[in-house]
Design a protein around this motif. Sequence first.
Motif, PDB file in Angstrom:
ATOM      1  N   VAL A   1      65.195 -14.448 -21.946  1.00 30.58           N
ATOM      2  CA  VAL A   1      65.673 -15.403 -22.958  1.00 30.58           C
ATOM      3  C   VAL A   1      64.500 -16.211 -23.499  1.00 30.58           C
ATOM      4  N   VAL A   2      64.441 -16.306 -24.838  1.00 33.55           N
ATOM      5  CA  VAL A   2      63.344 -16.985 -25.514  1.00 33.55           C
ATOM      6  C   VAL A   2      63.903 -17.923 -26.574  1.00 33.55           C
ATOM      7  N   VAL A   3      63.454 -19.167 -26.575  1.00 38.38           N
ATOM      8  CA  VAL A   3      63.747 -20.086 -27.674  1.00 38.38           C
ATOM      9  C   VAL A   3      62.611 -19.968 -28.681  1.00 38.38           C
ATOM     10  N   VAL A   4      62.979 -19.776 -29.954  1.00 41.68           N
ATOM     11  CA  VAL A   4      61.997 -19.683 -31.038  1.00 41.68           C
ATOM     12  C   VAL A   4      62.366 -20.774 -32.035  1.00 41.68           C
ATOM     13  N   THR A   5      61.519 -21.808 -32.136  1.00 40.29           N
ATOM     14  CA  THR A   5      61.933 -23.016 -32.845  1.00 40.29           C
ATOM     15  C   THR A   5      60.857 -23.583 -33.767  1.00 40.29           C
ATOM     16  N   ALA A   6      61.328 -24.158 -34.877  1.00 42.69           N
ATOM     17  CA  ALA A   6      60.423 -24.888 -35.772  1.00 42.69           C
ATOM     18  C   ALA A   6      60.082 -26.260 -35.198  1.00 42.69           C
ATOM     19  N   SER A   7      60.871 -26.725 -34.239  1.00 44.41           N
ATOM     20  CA  SER A   7      60.542 -27.991 -33.580  1.00 44.41           C
ATOM     21  C   SER A   7      59.269 -27.826 -32.766  1.00 44.41           C
ATOM     22  N   ALA A   8      58.596 -28.949 -32.516  1.00 40.55           N
ATOM     23  CA  ALA A   8      57.362 -28.902 -31.730  1.00 40.55           C
ATOM     24  C   ALA A   8      57.679 -28.517 -30.287  1.00 40.55           C
ATOM     25  N   GLN A   9      56.836 -27.661 -29.736  1.00 34.88           N
ATOM     26  CA  GLN A   9      57.002 -27.257 -28.341  1.00 34.88           C
ATOM     27  C   GLN A   9      57.030 -28.466 -27.411  1.00 34.88           C
ATOM     28  N   ASP A  10      56.363 -29.541 -27.825  1.00 31.10           N
ATOM     29  CA  ASP A  10      56.246 -30.735 -26.968  1.00 31.10           C
ATOM     30  C   ASP A  10      57.595 -31.256 -26.492  1.00 31.10           C
ATOM     31  N   TRP A  11      58.601 -31.256 -27.388  1.00 31.13           N
ATOM     32  CA  TRP A  11      59.888 -31.815 -26.986  1.00 31.13           C
ATOM     33  C   TRP A  11      60.971 -30.755 -26.776  1.00 31.13           C
TER      34      TRP A  11
ATOM     35  N   LYS B   1      49.466 -33.487 -37.819  1.00 30.87           N
ATOM     36  CA  LYS B   1      49.326 -32.194 -38.499  1.00 30.87           C
ATOM     37  C   LYS B   1      49.864 -31.082 -37.600  1.00 30.87           C
ATOM     38  N   ILE B   2      50.302 -30.005 -38.236  1.00 38.88           N
ATOM     39  CA  ILE B   2      50.763 -28.825 -37.515  1.00 38.88           C
ATOM     40  C   ILE B   2      49.585 -27.879 -37.345  1.00 38.88           C
ATOM     41  N   GLN B   3      49.429 -27.383 -36.138  1.00 40.85           N
ATOM     42  CA  GLN B   3      48.385 -26.396 -35.856  1.00 40.85           C
ATOM     43  C   GLN B   3      48.869 -25.049 -36.387  1.00 40.85           C
ATOM     44  N   ASP B   4      48.118 -24.453 -37.284  1.00 37.86           N
ATOM     45  CA  ASP B   4      48.496 -23.182 -37.910  1.00 37.86           C
ATOM     46  C   ASP B   4      49.699 -23.379 -38.839  1.00 37.86           C
ATOM     47  N   ILE B   5      50.788 -22.670 -38.544  1.00 44.64           N
ATOM     48  CA  ILE B   5      51.944 -22.647 -39.467  1.00 44.64           C
ATOM     49  C   ILE B   5      53.196 -23.100 -38.727  1.00 44.64           C
ATOM     50  N   ASN B   6      54.059 -23.839 -39.440  1.00 48.27           N
ATOM     51  CA  ASN B   6      55.365 -24.227 -38.919  1.00 48.27           C
ATOM     52  C   ASN B   6      56.126 -22.976 -38.477  1.00 48.27           C
ATOM     53  N   CYS B   7      56.685 -22.991 -37.283  1.00 53.22           N
ATOM     54  CA  CYS B   7      57.351 -21.811 -36.715  1.00 53.22           C
ATOM     55  C   CYS B   7      58.765 -21.686 -37.278  1.00 53.22           C
ATOM     56  N   ASN B   8      58.828 -21.211 -38.531  1.00 53.28           N
ATOM     57  CA  ASN B   8      60.110 -21.059 -39.223  1.00 53.28           C
ATOM     58  C   ASN B   8      60.033 -19.843 -40.131  1.00 53.28           C
ATOM     59  N   GLY B   9      61.178 -19.271 -40.465  1.00 51.07           N
ATOM     60  CA  GLY B   9      61.204 -18.130 -41.370  1.00 51.07           C
ATOM     61  C   GLY B   9      60.419 -16.951 -40.817  1.00 51.07           C
TER      62      GLY B   9
ATOM     63  N   VAL C   1      59.127 -14.529 -36.747  1.00 51.49           N
ATOM     64  CA  VAL C   1      58.909 -13.104 -36.469  1.00 51.49           C
ATOM     65  C   VAL C   1      57.460 -12.867 -36.025  1.00 51.49           C
ATOM     66  N   ASN C   2      56.505 -13.510 -36.731  1.00 50.02           N
ATOM     67  CA  ASN C   2      55.093 -13.360 -36.354  1.00 50.02           C
ATOM     68  C   ASN C   2      54.846 -13.805 -34.920  1.00 50.02           C
ATOM     69  N   ARG C   3      55.418 -14.950 -34.565  1.00 51.35           N
ATOM     70  CA  ARG C   3      55.207 -15.486 -33.212  1.00 51.35           C
ATOM     71  C   ARG C   3      55.857 -14.581 -32.159  1.00 51.35           C
ATOM     72  N   ILE C   4      57.043 -14.046 -32.474  1.00 49.68           N
ATOM     73  CA  ILE C   4      57.713 -13.116 -31.554  1.00 49.68           C
ATOM     74  C   ILE C   4      56.854 -11.870 -31.352  1.00 49.68           C
ATOM     75  N   ARG C   5      56.344 -11.314 -32.450  1.00 53.94           N
ATOM     76  CA  ARG C   5      55.552 -10.079 -32.359  1.00 53.94           C
ATOM     77  C   ARG C   5      54.211 -10.316 -31.652  1.00 53.94           C
TER      78      ARG C   5
END
Length: 195
Positions: free
Chosen positions: A106-116, A143-151, A155-159
């Motif tokens: 099970v994996v959570v893939v979120t645009a929210s910051a990993q911190d919280w 600032k966001i490091q790299d790109i917001n994890c959305n859209g 998929v990029n982060r999953i791959r």
Amino acid sequence: MTIAFFDFDGTITNRDTLWEIIRFHRGRAAMYAGVVQLLPALLRFKLKMIPAQEMKEQVLSYFFGEMSASDFTSGCDAFCRERLPDLIRPLALTAIRKHQEQGHHVVVVTASAQDWVAPWCRKENIVCLGTRLEVKNKQITGKIQDINCNGEEKVNRIRQAYRLENFQEIYAYGDSEGDRPMLALAQFPNFRPFQ
């Protein structure tokens, strides 16, 4: 092997956690005062005049810019213990546990910051792929490091993290347009299943 990807805000939780973490860290009065200050930018965002990542960075910079990374981390840990459990949808938690009982990854893939999000995920034995915030000189920059994890970035982060061809079954759960690319990866896509 089977893997299940879950969006976080609105899918596992019953609301967006960005404003909840702001309220938790800064208090209700400071949050509303900040919204007033940010109103021109928020209106431009609603009118699609500025992109989501730019708006998110303005919000994060306003409320957390120059906060020490250690204070931010301890506040996020406290948020995960004290506030976040009340925001979790029971049906989502049931679905997560059902996957885990069957031995699924099970994996959570979120645009929210990993911190919280990650502290809650660790407690639940879930992997967290989320937006990463920039830290400089031991301070949050906003600032966001790299790109917001959305859209498509989901998929990029999953791959980057997984070879999907190694999984016989892929489940995905989401509630917004930003989850559509992730849902398209799955044989078993679930749109707003817990609402």
